[in-house]
Scaffold this active site. Structure first.
Site, PDB file in Angstrom:
ATOM      1  N   HIS A  83      30.837   0.870  -7.625  1.00 14.74           N
ATOM      2  CA  HIS A  83      30.069   1.814  -6.804  1.00 14.74           C
ATOM      3  C   HIS A  83      29.651   1.344  -5.458  1.00 14.74           C
ATOM      4  CE1 HIS A  83      27.070   4.732  -6.447  1.00 14.74           C
ATOM      5  NE2 HIS A  83      26.111   3.951  -6.277  1.00 14.74           N
ATOM      6  N   ASP A 112      42.471  11.855  24.028  1.00 13.37           N
ATOM      7  CA  ASP A 112      42.737  11.196  22.706  1.00 13.37           C
ATOM      8  C   ASP A 112      41.804  10.164  22.724  1.00 13.37           C
ATOM      9  OD1 ASP A 112      43.751  10.181  20.310  1.00 13.37           O
ATOM     10  OD2 ASP A 112      45.736  11.126  20.599  1.00 13.37           O
ATOM     11  N   TRP A 146      28.485  -5.944  -5.408  1.00 10.87           N
ATOM     12  CA  TRP A 146      29.040  -5.570  -4.004  1.00 10.87           C
ATOM     13  C   TRP A 146      28.478  -7.006  -3.205  1.00 10.87           C
ATOM     14  CZ3 TRP A 146      27.284  -4.893   1.100  1.00 10.87           C
ATOM     15  CH2 TRP A 146      25.871  -4.756   1.258  1.00 10.87           C
ATOM     16  N   SER A 176      40.613  -3.030   9.653  1.00 12.21           N
ATOM     17  CA  SER A 176      40.688  -1.659   9.813  1.00 12.21           C
ATOM     18  C   SER A 176      39.412  -1.199  10.919  1.00 12.21           C
ATOM     19  CB  SER A 176      40.523  -0.893   8.803  1.00 12.21           C
ATOM     20  OG  SER A 176      39.988   0.428   8.846  1.00 12.21           O
ATOM     21  N   SER A 177      38.148  -1.740  10.442  1.00 19.59           N
ATOM     22  CA  SER A 177      36.985  -1.228  11.139  1.00 19.59           C
ATOM     23  C   SER A 177      36.910  -1.953  12.518  1.00 19.59           C
ATOM     24  CB  SER A 177      35.820  -1.518  10.418  1.00 19.59           C
ATOM     25  OG  SER A 177      35.505  -0.951   9.381  1.00 19.59           O
ATOM     26  N   HIS A 260      23.185  -7.145   6.796  1.00 23.09           N
ATOM     27  CA  HIS A 260      22.116  -6.466   7.224  1.00 23.09           C
ATOM     28  C   HIS A 260      22.502  -5.306   8.271  1.00 23.09           C
ATOM     29  CE1 HIS A 260      18.214  -4.682   6.732  1.00 23.09           C
ATOM     30  NE2 HIS A 260      18.191  -4.377   8.140  1.00 23.09           N
ATOM     31  N   GLU A 262      25.189  -4.286   8.555  1.00 29.78           N
ATOM     32  CA  GLU A 262      26.045  -3.371   7.992  1.00 29.78           C
ATOM     33  C   GLU A 262      25.108  -1.987   7.606  1.00 29.78           C
ATOM     34  OE1 GLU A 262      29.206  -2.925   7.662  1.00 29.78           O
ATOM     35  OE2 GLU A 262      29.790  -2.293   5.463  1.00 29.78           O
ATOM     36  N   TYR A 264      22.769  -0.967   9.252  1.00 32.23           N
ATOM     37  CA  TYR A 264      22.592  -0.209  10.470  1.00 32.23           C
ATOM     38  C   TYR A 264      23.830   0.350  11.049  1.00 32.23           C
ATOM     39  CZ  TYR A 264      17.655  -1.415  10.385  1.00 32.23           C
ATOM     40  OH  TYR A 264      16.625  -1.893   9.712  1.00 32.23           O
ATOM     41  N   SER A 275      20.441  13.829  16.120  1.00 35.18           N
ATOM     42  CA  SER A 275      20.064  13.640  17.222  1.00 35.18           C
ATOM     43  C   SER A 275      20.767  14.858  18.152  1.00 35.18           C
ATOM     44  CB  SER A 275      20.038  12.408  18.315  1.00 35.18           C
ATOM     45  OG  SER A 275      19.436  11.398  17.362  1.00 35.18           O
ATOM     46  N   HIS A 309      15.582 -11.491   5.235  1.00 34.13           N
ATOM     47  CA  HIS A 309      14.918 -10.834   4.423  1.00 34.13           C
ATOM     48  C   HIS A 309      15.318 -10.530   2.977  1.00 34.13           C
ATOM     49  CE1 HIS A 309      15.465  -6.623   6.374  1.00 34.13           C
ATOM     50  NE2 HIS A 309      16.428  -6.974   5.467  1.00 34.13           N
ATOM     51  N   HIS A 310      16.885 -10.464   2.782  1.00 35.82           N
ATOM     52  CA  HIS A 310      17.418 -10.208   1.596  1.00 35.82           C
ATOM     53  C   HIS A 310      17.144 -11.486   0.736  1.00 35.82           C
ATOM     54  CE1 HIS A 310      19.357  -6.430   2.764  1.00 35.82           C
ATOM     55  NE2 HIS A 310      19.189  -7.107   3.942  1.00 35.82           N
ATOM     56  N   THR A 335      12.780   2.192  14.773  1.00 32.21           N
ATOM     57  CA  THR A 335      13.058   3.255  13.707  1.00 32.21           C
ATOM     58  C   THR A 335      12.061   4.548  13.728  1.00 32.21           C
ATOM     59  OG1 THR A 335      14.057   1.477  12.549  1.00 32.21           O
ATOM     60  CG2 THR A 335      13.915   3.531  11.486  1.00 32.21           C
ATOM     61  N   LYS A 338      12.191   6.723  16.687  1.00 28.09           N
ATOM     62  CA  LYS A 338      13.258   7.853  16.583  1.00 28.09           C
ATOM     63  C   LYS A 338      12.718   8.980  15.927  1.00 28.09           C
ATOM     64  CE  LYS A 338      17.561   5.466  16.999  1.00 28.09           C
ATOM     65  NZ  LYS A 338      18.724   6.396  17.390  1.00 28.09           N
ATOM     66  N   ARG A 457      17.295  -4.711 -11.384  1.00 27.96           N
ATOM     67  CA  ARG A 457      18.476  -3.992 -11.273  1.00 27.96           C
ATOM     68  C   ARG A 457      19.649  -4.740 -11.672  1.00 27.96           C
ATOM     69  NH1 ARG A 457      19.884  -5.243  -4.730  1.00 27.96           N
ATOM     70  NH2 ARG A 457      21.410  -3.615  -5.179  1.00 27.96           N
TER      71      ARG A 457
END
Ligand SMILES: [Cu+2]
Lengths: 564, 313
Positions: A83, A112, A146, A176-177, A260, A262, A264, A275, A309-310, A335, A338, A457
């Site tokens: 998941h 293109d 994950w 790919s990315s 982290h 990731e 964002y 926006s 912080h993780h 943040t 925004k 969790r």
């Protein structure tokens, strides 16, 4: 006469297909058209979203009652691993690339992407990454989450198969990315319409630019880390094995240094969509364009400085904890800015409650909760209690479902008419939103309380103590409401493809260049690329058209000149 | 003024709605304090302090939440598209934008200060009470990356906690340097009340996380590292918790219970446990001696006979 027409660039005369669009599945497999690749991305990633959603529902069924035996522990562990990995690597990150592929060239007035063939490669690598990963279902799916923390993900504790498929997925989707990111960057840097300076770049394109840069900075780290994991597992190295002088914490540092940013990477393009949508439906320019663009850049920079912080509960010196608390606090400021700017965009506008706007407003109201609970988790003594509990699960889902998913749905409702030439049903869209909005809050709000009651969790069962049974049942009911809401949108899409109302080139009276061309756009996008004179080129063009259709007396050269 | 009247009425309606919503939220927050605050606390002073800190953050959060959602809701109602409405073409307001940036920063500065003020009591244990269990000076752990908490007088009952799939093992200190004869226990950690307990947390195999919500926050048990935490329980009771870091299939069943008993009772528990362990050690020692004797006898007919039957099977 023809020259004046080109200079004025009126939508009615600009778009003609040069070649008839080729049809059949071969043309889809061999396509290098950014729009077709975009659609391939969107359809594929949405399919993975459904798959990841079904996995989530299975877990919620298991957790619906205490001490449930619906799933075995190993199936449950495999499900949350699939998941999380699916939603992150196969849905949210690449669907943003899907929107980017389709709309980036259109929004900046390009015909293109910079490298169309690489663009196609980028899609196929993603698809094969997903297939390789899901192939592990047929032998032994990964069970380490994950995050695949070592040493649990090492050979000694995780047999061959699943973890290796996971590593393969990270590599394939990573390449790919990376290719996609380089392509986005090159396209934005070089192929903007005449007149489109950095100060006139649509905000969605700004966020795509930052998304691309973050991917380029973060992905090599995870690619290196999973390669070390692979050699640890199969070639006798010991980077993460304390028995051979390695260190399990090294994995956590490398993983979160990627992990982290990731987050964002997954949310910034969503910010971009919001926006774009808000000013269109508030009929008012975005409030603080520069502040929003700058906040995006600042968030990206800070995103590289908050990873530990993780890891507040790992053996750490106080100074490390303090540093990462402060850096995480700092990221809350842009943040927050925004959010304030979005609310200010609605303020004194004339808000039209169309489905894209409703999803965007839903985004603001729900993402706010995810932002605020993020501050709780940044206070490290509080995190010592909340870390790895359902409070964190609630927090990250408020950010990724309330945030990214709502933004994605806003994008779907906003851009579907452009991609297909047909409108999605407003009424089904609103019902879909209602179910998703209530579903998200019923599912995840109560999960804060589940975490505060002490439920960690990633547990396949829990005892019937305190209110855990009731709270978990509520959460499970909510998850099915959410799923039903998503299903309604799928239904709306199928219905609109069959017999949706014709959209026309610019159904929303929007601001950016993609609405200049017919819906769906022709292969070459633009016969004539209009000159961009402001952040809202379509507003200028509409004004120009309106002026031309005024009575002839007003069209005297003097009058036109003074108005310019 | 006919157009003014409906506008005032609408404004009143919007404000009433806003007030009602705010009131409902505040009431809900009050009534469901249970829902929004941790179930932890009450067991040990560090957990109580974390709870207090949590509530302070929550108070700030509720204000921010109600404020932003309120303005959002108000602008949606007040500025919805109407027939004669004209959207204001505003592109920004530098002073306002600097203002809210500084405002957000200010809130976070306050939260940081509150955290620093409270940190000392969360990280550093108090001394044991005079009528607590006798404590020893705690040794420095070499090369520890983590902060090692110690009471002002440097004395505590230091217990080693070892995470292993899927159980917790506890080793109690004793007077000699030999760790093989120390009292140990699995799953249930028996401790004396009124005594500062420091824990040295290690892992045998994969990463685990020690967590008893009532007795303070988590401390990850990482192979190759030593982590620390502490607690001090005033009244007898039992506190449950479980491993908080995914460690494999039975992660959910890796539970731990801390049972706090009066120092006198703890003393007798420790003594009986010690006797049990000494007896077991002695029996094991005897068995080893017998085995080595058998080996020394070499061509022991009984031994070779056993081997033959084993082969025959
Ligand atoms: Cu464990």
């Amino acid at each position: 006469m023809a020259a004046t027409d080109r200079a004025l660039a009126v939508p009615e005369i600009t778009a003609h297909s040069v070649d008839p669009q080729s049809r059949g599945w071969v043309s889809w497999v061999t396509t290098t058209d950014h729009k077709r690749i975009g659609i391939l991305y969107l359809v594929t990633t949405f399919a993975f979203f459904i798959l990841g959603g079904v996995e989530a529902l299975l877990m919620r069924v298991q957790l619906g009652t205490p001490d449930n035996t619906f799933l075995t522990p190993s199936t449950y562990n495999a499900l949350f691993t699939l998941h999380g990995t699916t939603m992150i690597f196969l849905f949210v990150v690449p669907i943003m690339a899907g929107f980017g592929n389709y709309f980036l060239p259109l929004m900046i007035g390009a015909r293109d992407m910079a490298f169309p063939k690489l663009n196609a490669l980028s899609y196929w690598l993603l698809l094969f990454g997903g297939i390789v990963f899901y192939a592990s279902l047929f032998f032994s799916p990964p069970e380490a989450g994950w995050t695949s923390y070592a040493p649990l993900s090492l050979e000694a504790y995780s047999e061959s198969g699943g973890i290796d498929a996971w590593i393969f997925l990270i590599h394939l989707t990573g390449i790919s990315s990376l290719i996609g990111a380089v392509n986005f960057y090159a396209t934005i840097a070089n192929m903007r319409a005449p007149g489109m300076g950095w100060g006139r770049l649509p905000l969605f394109v700004w966020t795509l630019l930052v998304y691309a840069i973050l991917l380029i900075l973060a992905l090599p780290v995870i690619a290196g880390a999973v390669t070390l994991l692979l050699t640890d597992r199969h070639f006798g190295t010991g980077f993460f094995d304390q028995g051979q002088g390695g260190d399990p914490l090294l994995w956590q540092h490398l993983f979160w240094f990627f992990g982290h940013p990731e987050v964002y990477i997954m949310i910034l393009p969503g910010f971009g969509i919001i926006s774009e949508v808000l000013p269109v439906f508030a009929r008012k320019p975005i409030f603080g364009y520069k502040a929003i663009a700058a906040a995006t850049v600042v968030i990206a920079f800070l995103a590289l400085l908050v990873w530990a912080h993780h890891m507040f509960t790992t053996p750490s010196a106080t100074i490390v904890l303090v540093f990462f608390m402060i850096s995480s606090f700092l990221i809350a400021i842009p943040t927050g800015v925004k959010i304030f700017n979005w609310v200010a965009t609605l303020w004194r506008g004339t808000v039209e409650f169309k489905t894209p706007l409703i999803f965007s407003v839903g985004f603001i109201s729900v993402f706010l909760i995810g932002g605020i609970t993020g501050v709780f988790l940044a206070v490290f003594p509080v995190d010592w209690q909340l870390h790895d509990t359902y409070f964190v699960v609630a927090h990250l889902h408020y950010v990724l479902v309330g945030g990214s998913v709502f933004a994605i749905f806003a994008g779907i409702y906003y851009w579907f008419p452009k991609m297909t030439g047909r409108m999605l049903s407003e009424s089904i869209g609103k019902w879909s939103f209602a179910f998703m909005y209530i579903g998200i809050n019923v599912t995840f709000l109560i999960q804060h309380s589940i975490g505060l009651e002490g439920m960690p969790r990633r547990v396949y069962e829990y005892p019937d103590v305190g209110n855990l049974a009731l709270y978990n049942l509520i959460s499970t009911i909510g998850s099915f409401m959410l799923a039903f809401g998503v299903g309604l949108t799928v239904y709306a899409v199928i219905r609109a493809l069959r017999n949706g109302v014709k959209a026309g080139p610019d159904p929303w009276k929007a601001n950016t260049l993609e609405w200049f061309v017919p819906s769906p756009p022709p292969v070459n996008n633009f016969d004539v690329i209009p000159r961009v004179r402001s952040v809202e080129p379509m507003k200028d063009i509409r004004r120009q058209v309106a002026r031309q259709s005024e009575p002839a007396a007003d069209l005297s050269p003097v009058a036109a000149g003074t108005r310019d | 003024m006919t157009p003014a009247a409906p506008r005032t009425r609408r404004r009143v309606f919007a404000l009433t709605l806003l007030a009602a919503l705010t009131a409902a939220l505040v009431l809900a927050a009050g009534a469901s304090a249970d829902l929004l605050t941790p179930e932890s606390g009450g067991g040990s002073v560090n957990a109580e302090n974390v709870d207090t800190l949590y509530k302070l953050v929550l108070a700030v959060a509720v204000v921010v939440f109600v404020g932003v959602e309120g303005v959002l809701l108000y602008s949606l109602i007040r500025f919805r598209a109407r027939k004669d409405a004209v959207p204001a073409q505003i592109r920004g307001n530098t002073r306002l934008e600097i203002g809210w940036t500084l405002g957000a920063a200010g809130i976070l500065v306050i939260l940081a200060i509150v955290t620093f003020v409270m940190l000392d009591d969360i990280r550093n244990p108090p001394n044991s009470d005079a009528d607590g269990f006798p404590t020893q000076r705690i040794a420095n752990v070499e090369n520890a990356t983590a902060y090692q908490p110690r009471p002002p007088n440097g004395r505590a009952l230091n217990i080693e906690v070892n995470g292993q799939r899927y159980i917790w093992r506890y080793t109690y200190p004793d007077a000699d340097d030999n760790v093989l004869n120390n009292v140990f226990n699995y799953e249930t950690l028996v401790v004396p009340t009124k005594t500062t307990i420091t824990l040295t947390i290690k892992a045998q195999d994969v990463v685990h996380s020690w967590w008893i919500p009532d007795l303070g926050g988590k401390a990850d048990a990482v192979p190759g590292h030593t982590n620390f935490t502490w607690f001090k329980v005033q009244r007898p009771g039992s506190f449950r918790g479980q491993c908080a870091e995914l460690c494999g299939r039975n992660h959910a069943d890796m539970v731990a219970t801390v049972v706090a008993v009066e120092p006198a009772e703890f003393k007798s528990w420790l003594a009986s446990k010690k006797r049990e362990i000494d007896a077991n050690n002695k029996a094991a020692q005897q068995r080893r001696e017998e085995e080595s004797e058998e080996l020394r006898e070499g061509a022991n007919p009984r031994g070779s006979g056993n081997a033959e039957t084993a082969e025959g099977e």
